[in-house]
Design a protein around this motif. Structure first.
Motif, short mmCIF file in Angstrom:
data_model
loop_
_atom_site.label_atom_id
_atom_site.label_comp_id
_atom_site.label_asym_id
_atom_site.label_seq_id
_atom_site.Cartn_x
_atom_site.Cartn_y
_atom_site.Cartn_z
N ILE A 38 51.57 32.71 26.48
CA ILE A 38 53.79 33.57 26.62
C ILE A 38 53.42 34.50 27.06
O ILE A 38 52.67 35.63 26.93
N VAL A 39 54.58 34.95 28.28
CA VAL A 39 55.17 35.96 28.87
C VAL A 39 55.68 36.32 29.17
O VAL A 39 57.37 36.30 29.16
N PRO A 40 57.01 37.90 27.80
CA PRO A 40 58.15 37.77 28.04
C PRO A 40 58.31 38.44 28.25
O PRO A 40 57.81 39.60 29.08
N PRO A 41 60.13 38.41 29.12
CA PRO A 41 60.79 38.95 29.95
C PRO A 41 60.95 40.82 29.94
O PRO A 41 61.44 40.91 29.96
N ASP A 71 59.56 12.80 21.63
CA ASP A 71 60.05 13.47 20.40
C ASP A 71 59.26 15.06 20.49
O ASP A 71 58.14 15.02 20.49
N MET A 72 59.73 16.11 20.37
CA MET A 72 59.09 17.63 20.35
C MET A 72 59.66 18.10 19.19
O MET A 72 61.09 17.36 19.03
N LEU A 73 58.61 18.95 19.07
CA LEU A 73 59.69 20.24 18.20
C LEU A 73 60.06 21.50 18.72
O LEU A 73 60.57 21.09 20.56
N PRO A 74 61.00 21.85 18.32
CA PRO A 74 62.12 23.10 19.14
C PRO A 74 61.21 24.27 20.00
O PRO A 74 61.78 24.35 21.24
N ASN A 75 60.12 23.59 20.18
CA ASN A 75 59.22 25.19 20.81
C ASN A 75 58.45 24.05 21.65
O ASN A 75 57.71 24.80 22.55
N GLY A 76 58.89 23.12 21.73
CA GLY A 76 58.29 22.05 23.26
C GLY A 76 56.94 21.65 22.64
O GLY A 76 56.37 20.77 23.84
N ALA A 77 56.97 21.40 21.51
CA ALA A 77 55.20 20.96 20.81
C ALA A 77 55.59 19.23 20.57
O ALA A 77 56.24 18.79 19.85
N ILE A 78 54.92 18.24 21.20
CA ILE A 78 55.15 17.22 21.31
C ILE A 78 54.80 16.70 20.00
O ILE A 78 53.58 16.74 19.30
N ILE A 79 55.46 15.74 19.64
CA ILE A 79 55.41 14.83 18.16
C ILE A 79 54.26 13.92 17.99
O ILE A 79 54.84 13.03 18.79
N VAL A 126 46.22 43.56 29.78
CA VAL A 126 45.55 42.06 29.31
C VAL A 126 46.65 41.91 28.63
O VAL A 126 47.16 41.89 27.27
N LEU A 127 47.94 40.59 29.06
CA LEU A 127 48.72 40.52 27.83
C LEU A 127 47.77 39.00 27.27
O LEU A 127 47.22 37.79 27.62
N CYS A 128 48.06 39.00 25.38
CA CYS A 128 47.31 38.16 25.33
C CYS A 128 48.11 38.09 24.07
O CYS A 128 47.95 37.99 22.54
N ILE A 129 49.38 37.65 23.94
CA ILE A 129 50.84 37.42 23.11
C ILE A 129 50.14 36.63 22.21
O ILE A 129 50.99 36.27 20.89
N GLY A 130 49.84 34.90 22.51
CA GLY A 130 49.95 33.78 22.02
C GLY A 130 50.41 32.85 23.05
O GLY A 130 50.29 32.97 24.94
N PHE A 131 50.04 32.00 22.74
CA PHE A 131 50.35 30.50 23.60
C PHE A 131 51.38 29.97 23.49
O PHE A 131 51.82 29.29 21.98
N LYS A 132 52.10 28.96 23.92
CA LYS A 132 53.43 28.07 24.29
C LYS A 132 52.32 26.79 24.52
O LYS A 132 51.71 26.42 25.86
N PRO A 133 53.32 25.25 24.06
CA PRO A 133 52.72 23.74 24.47
C PRO A 133 53.26 23.88 26.10
O PRO A 133 54.22 24.33 26.38
#
Length: 445
Positions: A116-119, A255-263, A238-245
């Motif tokens: 995750i790379v926040p703006p 079909d996906m979750l709102p965060n973009g993870a594949i169901i 070093v950015l280690c804020i978390g990960f996104k799918p």
């Protein structure tokens, strides 16, 4: 059977190797936009700290290894479009720029995750880097050689491991996190307190409960991290804020979750026929709560990739779900957890939970050494079903959380755990295992 695999880290490698075992005549082509496969990103901090001196050991397979299996391995090739209706993909050769199409009978999507790379204002400055893949690790190592002051943003497992690695290298290290505690998703306060004390004792500055609001720089390079409370000088961030799918490629087609993870279902099928998915781009079944969650872990990815192969032709072997079991070593402390923490249960679910914590020697006090261990059990108030646990000790007792993972997976109760048969031998434990003891204490509540 013609198979295309998109992405080749943990889930992709497992899917390919196992599919070739089960279906040696299958025609498998893998498209991977990087120039390597199967990198164990959990070893980045060990490589940075020079504990692992040869990074080749952090790869458990290679393009050459897949080629030997008869897999058409296309490195530095990016799939730019998927047409599920017509069973074809569009691919770009990242070296030549050429684009072409390929078709499949079965599609395996193992695209993984991305940091995750926040703006945040100033994030484009030089020497603000990510930590995910092999190329990132090499960049971090090279830039760390010149850096004196390093700031790590994000105090999950990767962040805390890197903070320790930088301190070991003699760098002035600051660890920042917006949460009030480090590793708060994995551990309750009594456990993170010990880890935080260890960091402070080794000179790592902890800035918890602080949100980064901007980066400042000079001559295009980062020079400071500004939070809502303080400013920290930095030569390297070093950015280690978390990960996104990393699943945008299939957006609108499955079909996906709102965060973009594949169901996916329990056989790794997506909502589209003949399209399978596995690893960090997917949801997983979370046994403690009985729902689906996004839990990117290499262990999940390897299991899921293996299951894709097992279920490629027909549903054969179900996914058993996960407890999110994980472990970490911070200085002298060995730490592990499984399932729900008490804090996560109370703040993110409607479940009524209770907990109990025990501090005891791991083996009889008459033995020459008998390190203490702190162990916690989290369970459902009404049913007494075990939901999770944590352990920390200077002696390595982390495997107890693997045992407790099985307890959670099989929906065992505190009463059953209290009376489970574990061996006794003074070299290793007490007549009552620590798991027995913490469950017996829960029965006194």
């Amino acid at each position: 059977m013609k198979i295309i695999v998109i992405g080749c880290t943990h889930a992709g490698t497992a899917a390919i190797v196992n599919t070739k075992k089960l279906y040696p005549e299958s025609e498998i082509t893998v498209y991977e936009k990087n120039n390597n496969i199967s990198f164990l990103s959990c070893g980045i901090a060990l490589h940075v700290a020079d504990v692992v001196k040869d990074p080749k050991g952090l790869f458990y397979n290679s393009p050459e290894g897949l080629n030997e299996l008869g897999v058409v391995t296309k490195m530095e090739h990016e799939v730019t479009r998927v047409d599920i209706q017509n069973k074809c993909v569009e691919v770009k050769d990242l070296n030549s720029g050429e684009t072409f199409q390929d078709t499949y009978d079965k599609l395996i999507v193992t695209l993984g995750s991305w940091p995750i790379v926040p703006p945040i204002p100033g994030i484009e400055l030089e020497n603000i880097v990510l930590s995910k893949n092999y190329n990132h690790s090499e960049t971090i190592i090279q830039k760390a050689k010149e850096a004196k002051r390093i700031v790590v943003i994000g105090a999950g497992y990767i962040g805390v491991e890197l903070a320790e690695a930088f301190q070991i290298l003699g760098k002035e290290t600051t660890l920042i996190d917006a949460e009030a505690r480090i590793m708060s998703k994995y551990l309750d306060a009594p456990f993170t307190e010990k880890a935080e004390e260890a960091f402070k004792a080794h000179g790592v500055a902890l800035a918890t409960g602080e949100k980064v609001v901007r980066f400042e720089g000079a001559e295009g390079k980062v020079s400071a991290v500004v939070t809502d409370k303080q400013t920290y000088e930095a030569d390297l961030v070093v950015l280690c804020i978390g990960f996104k799918p990393n699943a945008d490629l299939l957006k609108g087609q499955v079909d996906m979750l709102p965060n973009g993870a594949i169901i996916i279902d329990e056989y790794m099928h997506t909502s589209a026929e003949d399209v399978f998915a596995a690893g960090d781009c997917c949801v997983v079944g979370y046994n403690p709560t009985g729902d689906s969650r996004y839990i990117p872990l290499a262990t999940n990815a390897v299991r899921m990739g293996t299951l894709v192969a097992k279920n490629l032709v027909q549903p054969t072997l179900k996914y058993m779900g996960t407890q999110g079991t994980s472990g970490i070593k911070i200085y002298e402390y060995n730490i592990a957890s499984t399932g729900l923490t008490e804090e996560v249960a109370r703040t993110t679910t409607s479940m009524k939970v209770k907990s109990v914590i025990l501090n005891d020697a791991y083996r009889p006090e008459f033995m020459p050494t008998h390190e203490d261990a702190l162990i916690k059990l989290v369970y459902e108030e009404d049913t007494h079903r075990v939901l999770g646990g944590q352990i920390i000790s200077k002696y390595d007792l982390t495997q107890l959380m693997n045992t407790l993972s099985v307890v959670v997976q099989n929906k065992m109760t505190v009463e059953e755990l209290a009376m489970t048969d574990f061996f006794f031998q003074p070299h290793f434990n007490k007549p009552w295992s620590l798991l027995n003891l913490v469950a017996l204490k829960a029965l006194e509540n």
